[in-house]
Enzyme design. Structure first.
Site, PDB file in Angstrom:
ATOM      1  N   ASP A  62      -4.592  -6.549   5.230  1.00  0.00           N
ATOM      2  CA  ASP A  62      -4.542  -6.203   6.657  1.00  0.00           C
ATOM      3  C   ASP A  62      -5.537  -5.079   6.953  1.00  0.00           C
ATOM      4  O   ASP A  62      -5.300  -4.242   7.813  1.00  0.00           O
ATOM      5  CB  ASP A  62      -3.127  -5.805   7.071  1.00  0.00           C
ATOM      6  CG  ASP A  62      -2.878  -5.952   8.569  1.00  0.00           C
ATOM      7  OD1 ASP A  62      -3.350  -6.937   9.144  1.00  0.00           O
ATOM      8  OD2 ASP A  62      -2.221  -5.071   9.164  1.00  0.00           O
ATOM      9  N   ASP A  92       0.805  -1.222   0.000  1.00  0.00           N
ATOM     10  CA  ASP A  92       0.000   0.000   0.000  1.00  0.00           C
ATOM     11  C   ASP A  92       0.838   1.273   0.000  1.00  0.00           C
ATOM     12  O   ASP A  92       0.290   2.383   0.038  1.00  0.00           O
ATOM     13  CB  ASP A  92      -0.957   0.015   1.193  1.00  0.00           C
ATOM     14  CG  ASP A  92      -0.231   0.033   2.542  1.00  0.00           C
ATOM     15  OD1 ASP A  92       1.012  -0.107   2.567  1.00  0.00           O
ATOM     16  OD2 ASP A  92      -0.921   0.183   3.574  1.00  0.00           O
TER      17      ASP A  92
END
Length: 306
Positions: free
Chosen positions: A196, A171
């Site tokens: 996550d 990310d």
């Protein structure tokens, strides 16, 4: 139910199979939460439940309540597993804690993935954990002992173990692109894209909760409030694929494979992650910009083509 809303959100972004993760809590609360999620697993809405804690390192607890961390205990583990009646698929634990290696072997014997993570394990203990049955590296690089040229730690131990799937959060916040590239070079066929993600995925900036802890999301980055530690992500899997391609230089087929086939094989689901006779009819259509254009799950359109 919040879990059902999360499933729908991620499904609209192309994640046709989702594993729910539970953060550190008391054994009583975890047993309750696993039991509450079990019907979603049995109905096929989730592929399983992942316990991330409470058997984690005090030194690398990240966004977990340090007051609730504890050493792995077989009776506690079995109590939570039994509450889910077979729906717990994976447990992240600090294998160096007293009882950690025994817990790894016990989980593997019960058919549950044992995943070193949130750990201060050294190289040797990490290799012992792999020998005992550990098979997934939970979000590699994050919340664990860093690599050092004289004290290598668990990261290289897991990267060099051919039986271990390597989770990566792509990310741009959790791991620098250079380190993502390094992990991919070391484990080109066994890295897995994970999000996550916490409750703020697909939602605006603001205040949220992660288990018993408060989280503030600003500029789409989730951090504990107070404290400032990264608290999960707001990532969706389509964004992770785009990040790998655009920022790390991974070819599109390889990035897609890390989001589909490899995770399906990691959890032992031959019916998922592939287009083949006998597999579930899941399909995600991407545009040239890799944005999701349509999503099919089980032969039915979740996001119809325009």
């Amino acid at each position: 139910m919040a879990a059902a809303r999360a499933v729908a959100l991620h499904r609209s972004h192309g994640t046709t199979s989702l594993m729910a993760s539970l953060v550190t809590d008391t054994i009583d609360r975890l047993a309750e939460q696993v039991a509450a999620l079990a019907p979603l697993v049995e109905a096929g809405e989730l592929v399983g439940v992942h316990l991330e804690g409470p058997w984690l390192s005090d030194l690398h607890c990240g966004a977990h309540d340090p007051m609730l961390l504890r050493d792995p205990d077989i009776a506690d583990i079995d109590r939570v597993l039994d509450a889910g009646e077979g729906t717990v698929a994976m447990v992240t634990l600090a294998v160096e804690r007293p009882g950690g290696l025994e817990a790894v072997a016990h989980l593997a014997a019960r058919g549950v993935i044992a995943a070193p993570g949130h750990s201060d394990a050294g190289y040797e203990i990490a290799k012992e954990a792999v020998a005992a049955g550990a098979s997934v590296a939970t979000h590699l690089f994050n919340a664990e002992r860093p690599m050092h040229h004289r004290v290598p730690g668990l990261i290289p131990a897991l990267l060099e173990s051919p039986s271990v799937a390597i989770e990566l959060i792509a990310d741009g916040v959790h791991v620098h692109p250079v380190m993502l590239r390094h992990a991919i070079t070391c484990a080109p066929t066994r890295y897995v894209l994970v999000t996550d993600a916490m409750a703020a995925a697909g939602a605006p900036d603001g205040d949220y909760r992660l288990g018993p802890l408060r989280v503030r999301v600003q500029d789409s980055v989730a951090r504990l409030d107070p404290g400032g530690a990264i608290a999960g992500s707001t990532l969706t899997l389509d964004r992770a694929v785009r990040f790998l391609v655009e920022q790390v230089g991974v070819p599109v087929p390889e990035a897609v494979r890390a989001a589909t086939l490899v995770p399906a094989e990691t959890i032992g689901r031959a019916d998922l992650g592939r287009l083949a006779p006998g597999a579930r009819a899941d399909l995600v259509a991407l545009g040239e910009d890799l944005q999701v254009r349509a999503v099919m799950r089980g032969g039915r359109w979740v996001v119809p083509p325009c």
